[in-house]
Structures are given as C-alpha cells and as structure tokens.
Scaffold this motif. Structure first.
Motif, mmCIF file in Angstrom:
data_model
loop_
_atom_site.group_PDB
_atom_site.id
_atom_site.type_symbol
_atom_site.label_atom_id
_atom_site.label_comp_id
_atom_site.label_asym_id
_atom_site.label_seq_id
_atom_site.Cartn_x
_atom_site.Cartn_y
_atom_site.Cartn_z
ATOM 1 N N TYR A 84 17.151 -44.035 -24.214
ATOM 2 C CA TYR A 84 15.436 -44.221 -24.129
ATOM 3 C C TYR A 84 15.429 -45.629 -23.264
ATOM 4 O O TYR A 84 14.777 -45.886 -22.494
ATOM 5 C CB TYR A 84 15.093 -44.156 -25.184
ATOM 6 C CG TYR A 84 13.374 -44.805 -25.197
ATOM 7 C CD1 TYR A 84 12.433 -44.084 -24.524
ATOM 8 C CD2 TYR A 84 13.139 -45.803 -25.921
ATOM 9 C CE1 TYR A 84 11.268 -44.539 -24.375
ATOM 10 C CE2 TYR A 84 11.779 -46.252 -25.837
ATOM 11 C CZ TYR A 84 11.076 -46.050 -25.271
ATOM 12 O OH TYR A 84 9.666 -46.280 -24.885
ATOM 13 N N THR A 85 16.100 -46.584 -24.015
ATOM 14 C CA THR A 85 15.956 -47.976 -23.530
ATOM 15 C C THR A 85 16.445 -48.591 -22.099
ATOM 16 O O THR A 85 15.818 -49.009 -21.401
ATOM 17 C CB THR A 85 16.879 -49.053 -24.672
ATOM 18 O OG1 THR A 85 18.142 -48.711 -24.634
ATOM 19 C CG2 THR A 85 16.142 -49.024 -25.980
ATOM 20 N N GLN A 112 5.625 -43.334 -23.536
ATOM 21 C CA GLN A 112 5.632 -42.122 -24.525
ATOM 22 C C GLN A 112 5.925 -40.900 -23.523
ATOM 23 O O GLN A 112 6.529 -40.058 -23.895
ATOM 24 C CB GLN A 112 3.941 -41.920 -24.770
ATOM 25 C CG GLN A 112 3.739 -40.756 -25.607
ATOM 26 C CD GLN A 112 4.661 -40.836 -26.817
ATOM 27 O OE1 GLN A 112 4.558 -41.788 -27.593
ATOM 28 N NE2 GLN A 112 5.113 -39.833 -27.407
ATOM 29 N N SER A 113 6.053 -41.032 -22.158
ATOM 30 C CA SER A 113 6.637 -39.958 -21.350
ATOM 31 C C SER A 113 8.078 -40.095 -21.570
ATOM 32 O O SER A 113 8.609 -38.842 -21.494
ATOM 33 C CB SER A 113 6.034 -40.142 -19.504
ATOM 34 O OG SER A 113 4.765 -39.788 -19.558
ATOM 35 N N LEU A 114 8.815 -41.325 -21.424
ATOM 36 C CA LEU A 114 9.924 -41.138 -21.620
ATOM 37 C C LEU A 114 10.503 -40.734 -22.989
ATOM 38 O O LEU A 114 11.458 -40.118 -23.276
ATOM 39 C CB LEU A 114 10.580 -42.483 -21.438
ATOM 40 C CG LEU A 114 10.469 -43.124 -20.096
ATOM 41 C CD1 LEU A 114 11.135 -44.453 -19.956
ATOM 42 C CD2 LEU A 114 11.236 -42.025 -18.904
ATOM 43 N N LYS A 115 9.625 -41.107 -24.111
ATOM 44 C CA LYS A 115 10.079 -40.464 -25.444
ATOM 45 C C LYS A 115 9.916 -39.025 -25.664
ATOM 46 O O LYS A 115 10.664 -38.302 -26.345
ATOM 47 C CB LYS A 115 9.023 -41.179 -26.265
ATOM 48 C CG LYS A 115 9.302 -42.575 -26.822
ATOM 49 C CD LYS A 115 8.253 -43.357 -27.732
ATOM 50 C CE LYS A 115 8.330 -44.825 -27.893
ATOM 51 N NZ LYS A 115 7.537 -45.500 -28.509
ATOM 52 N N ASP A 116 8.858 -38.626 -24.811
ATOM 53 C CA ASP A 116 8.593 -36.958 -24.727
ATOM 54 C C ASP A 116 9.933 -36.253 -24.077
ATOM 55 O O ASP A 116 10.325 -35.450 -24.620
ATOM 56 C CB ASP A 116 7.441 -36.641 -23.995
ATOM 57 C CG ASP A 116 6.212 -37.101 -25.048
ATOM 58 O OD1 ASP A 116 6.242 -37.433 -26.149
ATOM 59 O OD2 ASP A 116 5.103 -37.245 -24.230
ATOM 60 N N PRO A 140 14.349 -29.584 -20.068
ATOM 61 C CA PRO A 140 13.189 -30.186 -19.565
ATOM 62 C C PRO A 140 12.910 -29.692 -18.157
ATOM 63 O O PRO A 140 13.887 -29.665 -17.262
ATOM 64 C CB PRO A 140 13.369 -31.624 -19.738
ATOM 65 C CG PRO A 140 14.591 -31.829 -20.559
ATOM 66 C CD PRO A 140 15.480 -30.768 -20.525
ATOM 67 N N LYS A 141 11.677 -29.326 -17.917
ATOM 68 C CA LYS A 141 11.517 -28.968 -16.440
ATOM 69 C C LYS A 141 10.599 -30.145 -15.712
ATOM 70 O O LYS A 141 10.150 -30.914 -16.557
ATOM 71 C CB LYS A 141 10.325 -27.689 -16.556
ATOM 72 C CG LYS A 141 11.243 -26.703 -16.980
ATOM 73 C CD LYS A 141 10.174 -25.366 -17.037
ATOM 74 C CE LYS A 141 10.929 -24.121 -17.433
ATOM 75 N NZ LYS A 141 10.252 -22.968 -17.266
#
Length: 153
Positions: A84-85, A112-116, A140-141
C-alpha cells in the motif's frame, strides 16, 4: 415513554431508544448487549457541489484504475504486488507532482481508494487460499464512469 434526544433530527423520535449514532453497552441479567443506532442521510448538492463531487469521484477512479493496471502488469511479469505504501508513493504523491488536476482534490479519498484496492486484493488472495469463508471473491475490477456512485439526480 418518548425519549427526545437533542442530537436527533426533527421528527426522529422513538419509544425509549435514542436515534443518534451511538454504541451503548447495557447489562441485562449478567449479559452485555451492544446497541447500535445510525442515521441515513440524503444530500441534495447544488451544481457547484455536484461538479466538485464528480471531480473527486473521477480522481479516485483514476487512482484505482492506474494502480490496478500497474498491479496487473506486475502480475503478468511475474513480480509480486507492491504494498500500500509503495502504491501511495507512486500513484498519489508522485502523481500529484505531475498531474495538476489531481492536486485539486484532497488526498484522503485517494488514499482510501488504494486501501479499498488493497482490501479487494486481500479478499481475493484469501479466497484463493481458502482462508476466507463464504463465496469466493473475484479479482478487483476496473471502475467505470457508470457506477452507482457517479449517478446524478
């Protein structure tokens, strides 16, 4: 007995139960029970707010799609998915230096998009290895402009 809570919206009164968002632990015959109440709000944004929301959703979609495409390309090349980082450094910090329109929105929704995306990958991998119970999660799509979030009144 009607309980009127000053924090609750007008007309939201119920018999003995406050309607504001809270968590309350009560003890009934030596058992703890947690009560959760929540509100559901509907907003009516004006044209300027609609424009800002569409810009925010578009930037979040851009970050999601670019990082997903990057992860897919790494998978094709046989390289492990970045953390994530690493994705945050590349697709938010570095991208804000290069893309001026990405600077106009706050970084919190982009993060938050990257966390999702990270959670979607975690669900998918745990589903593949059998660590996740229930229905198998799909990978993921890519996000499109035609999602429910993007709909306008």
């Amino acid at each position: 007995m009607l309980v009127e809570d000053p924090r609750s919206p007008a007309g939201e009164r119920r018999m003995g139960i406050p309607t504001h968002a809270m968590t309350n632990a009560t003890n009934i015959s030596n058992r703890s029970i947690k009560l959760k109440a929540r509100y559901k709000y509907r907003i009516y944004p004006n044209h300027i707010q609609i424009t800002k929301l569409n810009q925010l959703f578009g930037c979040c979609r851009y970050v999601w799609n670019q990082s997903l495409a990057h992860c897919n390309q790494l998978y094709i090349n046989g390289i492990k998915k970045p953390s994530y980082t690493d994705l945050t450094k590349q697709f938010i910090t570095q991208a804000k230096r290069e893309l001026l329109w990405l600077k106009e929105v706050a970084s919190t929704p982009l993060q938050q998009s990257l966390k999702d995306l990270e959670q979607a990958y975690r669900n998918f991998f745990n589903s593949c290895t059998g660590k996740r119970k229930g229905i198998k999660a799909k990978p993921p799509k890519f996000k499109s402009r035609k999602s429910k979030q993007e709909e306008q009144p």
